[in-house]
Write a protein that holds these residues in place. Structure first.
Motif, PDB file in Angstrom:
ATOM      1  N   ASP A  85       0.707  -1.042  -0.027  1.00  0.00           N
ATOM      2  CA  ASP A  85      -0.123   0.025  -0.103  1.00  0.00           C
ATOM      3  C   ASP A  85       0.800   1.187   0.067  1.00  0.00           C
ATOM      4  O   ASP A  85       0.373   2.142   0.054  1.00  0.00           O
ATOM      5  CB  ASP A  85      -0.923  -0.079   1.235  1.00  0.00           C
ATOM      6  CG  ASP A  85      -2.241  -0.828   0.970  1.00  0.00           C
ATOM      7  OD1 ASP A  85      -2.569  -0.938  -0.166  1.00  0.00           O
ATOM      8  OD2 ASP A  85      -2.525  -1.453   2.117  1.00  0.00           O
ATOM      9  N   ARG A 115      -3.043  -2.294  -8.341  1.00  0.00           N
ATOM     10  CA  ARG A 115      -1.474  -1.708  -9.050  1.00  0.00           C
ATOM     11  C   ARG A 115      -0.563  -2.468  -8.547  1.00  0.00           C
ATOM     12  O   ARG A 115       0.642  -2.216  -9.083  1.00  0.00           O
ATOM     13  CB  ARG A 115      -1.619  -0.283  -8.436  1.00  0.00           C
ATOM     14  CG  ARG A 115      -1.424  -0.011  -7.117  1.00  0.00           C
ATOM     15  CD  ARG A 115      -1.289   1.731  -6.828  1.00  0.00           C
ATOM     16  NE  ARG A 115      -1.047   1.884  -5.189  1.00  0.00           N
ATOM     17  CZ  ARG A 115       0.177   1.753  -4.825  1.00  0.00           C
ATOM     18  NH1 ARG A 115       1.050   1.409  -5.417  1.00  0.00           N
ATOM     19  NH2 ARG A 115       0.227   1.993  -3.369  1.00  0.00           N
ATOM     20  N   PHE A 247     -15.775   8.892  -8.828  1.00  0.00           N
ATOM     21  CA  PHE A 247     -14.277   8.920  -8.916  1.00  0.00           C
ATOM     22  C   PHE A 247     -13.534   9.850  -7.749  1.00  0.00           C
ATOM     23  O   PHE A 247     -14.292  11.013  -7.686  1.00  0.00           O
ATOM     24  CB  PHE A 247     -13.689   8.879  -9.818  1.00  0.00           C
ATOM     25  CG  PHE A 247     -13.768  10.057 -10.720  1.00  0.00           C
ATOM     26  CD1 PHE A 247     -12.695  11.128 -10.671  1.00  0.00           C
ATOM     27  CD2 PHE A 247     -14.620  10.427 -11.616  1.00  0.00           C
ATOM     28  CE1 PHE A 247     -12.802  12.273 -11.334  1.00  0.00           C
ATOM     29  CE2 PHE A 247     -14.729  11.613 -12.143  1.00  0.00           C
ATOM     30  CZ  PHE A 247     -13.873  12.555 -12.129  1.00  0.00           C
ATOM     31  N   ALA A 248     -12.705   9.523  -7.109  1.00  0.00           N
ATOM     32  CA  ALA A 248     -12.037  10.247  -6.167  1.00  0.00           C
ATOM     33  C   ALA A 248     -10.812  11.143  -6.920  1.00  0.00           C
ATOM     34  O   ALA A 248     -10.544  10.706  -7.902  1.00  0.00           O
ATOM     35  CB  ALA A 248     -11.382   9.565  -5.045  1.00  0.00           C
ATOM     36  N   PHE A 249     -10.597  12.271  -6.470  1.00  0.00           N
ATOM     37  CA  PHE A 249      -9.422  13.012  -6.921  1.00  0.00           C
ATOM     38  C   PHE A 249      -8.767  14.154  -5.737  1.00  0.00           C
ATOM     39  O   PHE A 249      -9.534  14.229  -4.791  1.00  0.00           O
ATOM     40  CB  PHE A 249     -10.110  14.086  -7.982  1.00  0.00           C
ATOM     41  CG  PHE A 249     -11.055  15.041  -7.427  1.00  0.00           C
ATOM     42  CD1 PHE A 249     -10.555  16.206  -7.408  1.00  0.00           C
ATOM     43  CD2 PHE A 249     -12.220  15.027  -7.084  1.00  0.00           C
ATOM     44  CE1 PHE A 249     -11.121  17.425  -6.887  1.00  0.00           C
ATOM     45  CE2 PHE A 249     -13.102  16.134  -6.465  1.00  0.00           C
ATOM     46  CZ  PHE A 249     -12.636  17.031  -6.538  1.00  0.00           C
ATOM     47  N   THR A 250      -7.684  14.478  -6.104  1.00  0.00           N
ATOM     48  CA  THR A 250      -7.110  15.569  -5.369  1.00  0.00           C
ATOM     49  C   THR A 250      -6.709  16.894  -6.574  1.00  0.00           C
ATOM     50  O   THR A 250      -6.540  16.567  -7.640  1.00  0.00           O
ATOM     51  CB  THR A 250      -5.964  15.164  -4.592  1.00  0.00           C
ATOM     52  OG1 THR A 250      -4.894  14.810  -5.591  1.00  0.00           O
ATOM     53  CG2 THR A 250      -6.507  13.987  -3.652  1.00  0.00           C
ATOM     54  N   TRP A 259      -4.258  14.190  -9.280  1.00  0.00           N
ATOM     55  CA  TRP A 259      -4.501  12.702  -9.058  1.00  0.00           C
ATOM     56  C   TRP A 259      -5.865  12.494  -9.505  1.00  0.00           C
ATOM     57  O   TRP A 259      -6.701  13.316  -8.833  1.00  0.00           O
ATOM     58  CB  TRP A 259      -3.911  12.377  -7.951  1.00  0.00           C
ATOM     59  CG  TRP A 259      -4.158  10.755  -7.455  1.00  0.00           C
ATOM     60  CD1 TRP A 259      -3.442   9.903  -7.724  1.00  0.00           C
ATOM     61  CD2 TRP A 259      -5.587  10.356  -6.688  1.00  0.00           C
ATOM     62  NE1 TRP A 259      -4.030   8.519  -7.185  1.00  0.00           N
ATOM     63  CE2 TRP A 259      -5.267   8.918  -6.681  1.00  0.00           C
ATOM     64  CE3 TRP A 259      -6.592  11.108  -6.258  1.00  0.00           C
ATOM     65  CZ2 TRP A 259      -6.161   8.148  -6.089  1.00  0.00           C
ATOM     66  CZ3 TRP A 259      -7.496  10.093  -5.575  1.00  0.00           C
ATOM     67  CH2 TRP A 259      -7.244   8.861  -5.402  1.00  0.00           C
ATOM     68  N   ALA A 260      -6.184  11.310  -9.758  1.00  0.00           N
ATOM     69  CA  ALA A 260      -7.676  10.781  -9.848  1.00  0.00           C
ATOM     70  C   ALA A 260      -7.556   9.180  -9.728  1.00  0.00           C
ATOM     71  O   ALA A 260      -6.385   8.463  -9.976  1.00  0.00           O
ATOM     72  CB  ALA A 260      -8.246  11.025 -11.174  1.00  0.00           C
ATOM     73  N   GLU A 261      -8.688   8.972  -9.414  1.00  0.00           N
ATOM     74  CA  GLU A 261      -8.651   7.566  -9.151  1.00  0.00           C
ATOM     75  C   GLU A 261      -8.695   6.428 -10.357  1.00  0.00           C
ATOM     76  O   GLU A 261      -9.511   6.731 -11.393  1.00  0.00           O
ATOM     77  CB  GLU A 261     -10.153   7.159  -8.150  1.00  0.00           C
ATOM     78  CG  GLU A 261     -10.228   5.749  -7.397  1.00  0.00           C
ATOM     79  CD  GLU A 261     -11.494   5.649  -6.880  1.00  0.00           C
ATOM     80  OE1 GLU A 261     -11.548   4.875  -5.924  1.00  0.00           O
ATOM     81  OE2 GLU A 261     -12.574   6.569  -7.013  1.00  0.00           O
ATOM     82  N   GLY A 262      -8.126   5.336 -10.400  1.00  0.00           N
ATOM     83  CA  GLY A 262      -8.329   4.262 -11.292  1.00  0.00           C
ATOM     84  C   GLY A 262      -7.897   4.664 -12.657  1.00  0.00           C
ATOM     85  O   GLY A 262      -7.186   5.544 -12.887  1.00  0.00           O
ATOM     86  N   ALA A 265      -7.905   8.519 -14.346  1.00  0.00           N
ATOM     87  CA  ALA A 265      -6.635   9.586 -14.319  1.00  0.00           C
ATOM     88  C   ALA A 265      -6.458  10.248 -15.709  1.00  0.00           C
ATOM     89  O   ALA A 265      -6.267  11.275 -15.875  1.00  0.00           O
ATOM     90  CB  ALA A 265      -5.675   9.010 -13.545  1.00  0.00           C
ATOM     91  N   ARG A 325     -14.283  14.314  -4.083  1.00  0.00           N
ATOM     92  CA  ARG A 325     -15.059  13.134  -5.059  1.00  0.00           C
ATOM     93  C   ARG A 325     -16.058  13.614  -6.078  1.00  0.00           C
ATOM     94  O   ARG A 325     -16.775  14.787  -5.827  1.00  0.00           O
ATOM     95  CB  ARG A 325     -15.850  12.041  -3.942  1.00  0.00           C
ATOM     96  CG  ARG A 325     -16.350  10.766  -4.977  1.00  0.00           C
ATOM     97  CD  ARG A 325     -16.600   9.526  -4.202  1.00  0.00           C
ATOM     98  NE  ARG A 325     -16.971   8.633  -4.928  1.00  0.00           N
ATOM     99  CZ  ARG A 325     -16.121   7.611  -5.299  1.00  0.00           C
ATOM    100  NH1 ARG A 325     -14.940   7.661  -5.156  1.00  0.00           N
ATOM    101  NH2 ARG A 325     -16.507   6.616  -6.048  1.00  0.00           N
TER     102      ARG A 325
END
Length: 573
Positions: A85, A115, A247-250, A259-262, A265, A325
């Motif tokens: 992780d 990943r 989807f999650a993001f920053t 950054w984005a999820e899965g 991105a 998100r």
């Protein structure tokens, strides 16, 4: 018998400097990488926490180098999961040196992040059973084969075809052909290549284009396994793909998504998020239910609702972006037809979730300090931490009561049906409260009228919670030398509990909305007597019973369950 106290010895020392931190990190890798070195679960938990804390202070390349050291004993699957992780460089190093048994690999690989599984394909020393498991999970090599290896394999497999292509296309074809040979049984493809003229670049390029087209047609006619990898050669898109719902993001401090999820991105990273950019200019305010329309790849194009919170560095409090998100808005018909009570309950649950998160964190850090997981702590601070942990636990219990009431009143929660003797439960609850009331000269006087069957369609846990909530609320408001008469009777398939109201209750207009708290040492909740009675009424109504007031008495009605019937549905109740 010898006692292995190496882990306790390492944790006893505090890593004050950079060199000490690296040394202790290497020691923990060595001890945790072996099989269990101690049976003390609290010490193991402290070791994992210390390893994570030290990892944040050591640069990623240095941690990866420590893991790759030849002397590291890495046979613990839990350490492999912990490091998988971490950053990609650390995860790759950990999975490259882990020496696990076949059974351990079989239990560990499905738990690895997606990943991180690809790093195992870089190893050539895994057991055959482990390689078969990776195949079943669809884990394939991340990199393309080297050009010389691909060319050699292609020449071995299709030597006759390569000779024909080399004659027709010349030297350039020999360089391009290792991309993928034309199948030997594809006569149409071979014929098209043979008919190609070689008088210039146009002929060679045209032959290559026709060759790729022939290969694509030939491949489409052959059955492919479901997990076969596909190259982007212009096939039609798979319309059966599951639509993206969130989807999650920053973002960085300028509102640019970093950054984005899965798989999302590549479609959104680098784009400016206008609400985040504007909110960053306005004192870094959180984003709550912001609606926007996104233009881009087909998967992400459309209307979205964005929720995000600002992020700040711990030491200096510097703002460095948002984390949040994207989620699709609900269909219009579901919003219109949905009852107002359901939406209110959802909002209440979302609010409680937002409140529980920081309280859980506060409770966890307080317990860490109180249990001295990071090192010795003065007793004064441990006492304060224990008080904070207790207050946090009471707050979480109150949040659970709020959530329970919201779900019961909206119909989102159904009580577990069962078979319980409510008269017996009442008797036990009264016995527990009598000792508390005796100090004030007060008491409950329970009269069950000799009834033999007071079974209700409730699980015993829910029945006990209902009885305690009701009687403890009354006991907390009982005055000195006051006696409350309780009567239990069954009439026409209904169990009825009738109870005198304390004098403090009898003077109130609406006992279900009163916000005053019990003054005694017994209380059924932290939100006052009115809330406790309202929750008890919601629990009764969940099984088609009721709780109401009749003058100076409180009446609880519950459906009776026949002794010969072990359970029943809510509709039958």
């Amino acid at each position: 018998m010898q006692i292995d106290d190496r882990l306790a010895t390492v944790l006893r020392h505090r890593a004050a400097g950079e060199r000490a931190a690296r040394t202790q990190y290497r020691q923990l890798l060595d001890l945790l990488g072996a099989r269990r070195t101690t049976g003390d679960e609290s010490m193991l938990a402290a070791a994992w926490l210390r390893l994570a804390a030290l990892g944040e202070t050591i640069p990623v390349p240095d941690r990866a180098a420590m893991i790759r050291e030849p002397g590291l004993r890495f046979r613990n699957p839990e350490l492999a999961l912990h490091l998988a992780d971490d950053e990609p460089e650390v995860a790759a190093a950990a999975l490259a040196v882990a020496q696990l048994s076949v059974d351990d690999w079989e239990a560990t690989i499905p738990r690895l992040p997606v990943r991180a599984r690809g790093f195992l394909r870089l190893r050539r020393d895994l057991p055959p059973q482990t390689q078969e498991l990776l195949e079943r999970l669809g884990v394939h090599d991340r990199g393309l084969p080297r050009p010389d290896v691909a060319e050699e394999a292609a020449e071995t497999e299709e030597s006759s075809q390569e000779a024909t292509i080399a004659e027709r296309l010349g030297a350039k074809s020999a360089v391009v052909s290792p991309i993928r040979p034309v199948p030997a049984n594809d006569q149409a493809a071979t014929a098209s290549v043979r008919d190609t003229s070689n008088d210039g670049d146009d002929g060679e390029i045209g032959a290559l284009v026709r060759r790729i087209e022939s290969f694509r047609k030939a491949r489409s006619n052959r059955p492919q396994p479901d997990n076969a990898p596909r190259l982007p050669l212009g096939e039609k898109a798979d319309n059966s793909r599951v639509p993206l719902i969130g989807f999650a993001f920053t973002t960085d401090s300028e509102g640019r998504i970093d950054w984005a999820e899965g798989t999302v991105a590549p479609m959104v990273v680098g784009a400016i998020l206008p609400p985040a950019r504007e909110a960053a200019k306005r004192h870094r305010q959180p984003l709550r239910h912001v609606e926007l329309h996104w233009e881009g790849a087909p998967m992400v194009t459309g209307n979205w609702i964005v929720d995000a919170a600002p992020r700040f560095t711990d030491p200096g409090g510097r703002f460095y972006g948002y984390a949040g998100r994207f989620r699709r808005p609900p269909p219009a018909d579901t919003v219109v037809d949905r009852p107002q009570t359901d939406r209110s309950a959802d909002l209440m649950r979302q609010l409680l979730h937002e409140l529980k998160t920081p309280v859980n964190a506060i409770q966890g850090f307080a317990e860490v300090i109180q249990q001295q997981l990071f090192g010795p702590t003065p007793h004064e601070y441990r006492a304060l931490a224990a008080t904070i942990a207790g207050d946090a636990a009471r707050m979480l219990a109150g949040f659970d009561e709020l959530d329970r009431l919201a779900r019961l009143e909206s119909g989102a929660l159904e009580l577990q049906l069962g078979h319980c003797d409510f008269a017996e439960v009442l008797g036990r609850t009264v016995d527990q409260l009598q000792d508390v009331l005796k100090s004030r000269g007060s008491a409950f006087e329970l009269d069950q009228h000799g009834n033999r069957d007071a079974s209700v369609p409730l699980a015993c846990e829910d029945a006990e919670a209902l009885a305690w909530r009701l009687l403890a609320t009354l006991a907390g408001s009982v005055g000195a030398n006051e006696r409350l008469r309780l009567e239990v009777a069954d009439t026409d398939g209904v169990i009825m509990l009738s109870c005198d109201l304390p004098a403090a209750f009898a003077a109130r207009d609406d006992i279900f909305t009163d916000s005053s708290r019990a003054t005694g040492s017994v209380s059924a909740g932290m939100f006052g007597t009115g809330f406790a009675l309202r929750l008890a009424r919601a629990e009764a109504r969940a099984i088609h019973g009721d709780l109401h007031r009749e003058g100076s008495r409180l009446i609880l009605l519950l459906p009776q369950l026949a002794a010969t019937q072990p359970a029943m549905s809510a509709t039958e109740a």
